[in-house]
Motif scaffolding. Sequence first.
Motif, short mmCIF file in Angstrom:
data_model
loop_
_atom_site.label_atom_id
_atom_site.label_comp_id
_atom_site.label_asym_id
_atom_site.label_seq_id
_atom_site.Cartn_x
_atom_site.Cartn_y
_atom_site.Cartn_z
N ILE A 8 34.21 41.18 93.92
CA ILE A 8 35.29 40.55 94.68
C ILE A 8 34.88 39.11 94.97
CG2 ILE A 8 36.65 40.58 96.80
CD1 ILE A 8 36.21 43.58 96.96
N GLY A 9 35.67 38.16 94.50
CA GLY A 9 35.35 36.76 94.73
C GLY A 9 34.02 36.36 94.15
N ALA A 13 30.67 44.04 96.39
CA ALA A 13 31.09 44.60 97.67
C ALA A 13 31.13 46.11 97.56
CB ALA A 13 32.47 44.06 98.06
N ALA A 14 30.58 46.80 98.57
CA ALA A 14 30.61 48.25 98.60
C ALA A 14 32.02 48.72 98.95
CB ALA A 14 29.62 48.77 99.64
N TRP A 23 40.91 51.00 96.53
CA TRP A 23 39.57 50.94 97.08
C TRP A 23 39.57 50.21 98.42
CZ3 TRP A 23 35.66 53.59 94.87
CH2 TRP A 23 35.84 54.01 93.56
N LEU A 24 38.72 50.67 99.32
CA LEU A 24 38.55 50.05 100.63
C LEU A 24 37.27 49.25 100.63
CD1 LEU A 24 39.64 49.86 103.60
CD2 LEU A 24 38.01 51.71 104.13
N ALA A 40 27.15 47.78 105.55
CA ALA A 40 27.60 48.06 104.18
C ALA A 40 27.76 46.79 103.36
CB ALA A 40 28.91 48.84 104.21
N ASP A 41 26.75 45.92 103.41
CA ASP A 41 26.82 44.75 102.55
C ASP A 41 26.57 45.12 101.10
OD1 ASP A 41 24.19 45.40 103.09
OD2 ASP A 41 23.48 43.33 102.96
N SER A 42 26.11 46.37 100.86
CA SER A 42 25.90 46.88 99.51
C SER A 42 25.85 48.40 99.59
CB SER A 42 24.59 46.35 98.91
OG SER A 42 23.48 46.88 99.62
#
Length: 304
Positions: A8-9, A13-14, A23-24, A40-42
Amino acid sequence: MRLATLLIGGKPAAAAQLASGAWLNIAQAAAADPQTKVEADSLQSLIQGGDAAMAGVAALVAQADSGQHAHAVVSDAVLMAPIPDPRKNIFCVGRNYAEHIAEGEKAQNIKVGVTEHPVFFTKPPTSVVAPGGDVLIFPTISQDIDYEVELAVIIGKPGRNIAKADAFDHVFGYTILNDITARDVQRRHGGQYFKGKGFDGSCPIGPWIVTKDAIKNPHDLSIRLSVNGQQRQNGKTADMIFDIPTLIASLSEGLTLEPGDIIATGTPSGVGYAMDPPQFLKAGDQVVCDVSQIGQLANTVRNA
């Protein structure tokens, strides 16, 4: 639950899959809900967070399924490997299906048989390939590039000298792995596994991790692989010689398994080098791995 790493960007992203199939973005949803304490940075950090982190993710998913966190929902996802940069080499198991051993013996005119203990080797983090990514081949180095579909286990709880009875307590979930192998390089280096299985782009993983609660019996899954639509491998995880608890117990003897560690559990028969005549991968080939209750991992072969 399905968990993935999305691009993402331009950044990983998890993410957790919603009932709708979208997806969230977990970190983005958690930032808007201070009561849900999720790091949850990964996916790696999420796995390290253990049961508390997963309870938080479950709460965020339930909220999103009911219409909340719309700002964090991603419908057009670009999937990366679930753990794009493993902290350690990927643990792999050789010779874990009897029919695969038999086809290798026939192709090489040698007698190997079933070993008393599991055969382990590793693939480096630089070998990891995303779902839909390119399997790299190096024509000046190898002409004999092969495939091996495998069920992969993701470790969630650290441990050393883990008993078989406790093995599943240390499992976080499951994914699919394709153990791409340069057979001629493997033979060139005395038959040892690492060099021939360690090329860049030789380890597609994905498309996501399915948490262990969603797969009641990982030893009751179909496991298949096709090349350009032609089925090559068609097996069952029930046919493993050494089951998952045995693999975890054996591997962890004197060796600490840590959250995020990946264990590939071996491949069934149908590999390219054992066909008559041998059928190796070439640039442009489409390889699809399929494991029931997980999904499909598809990749294209490309000259590096």
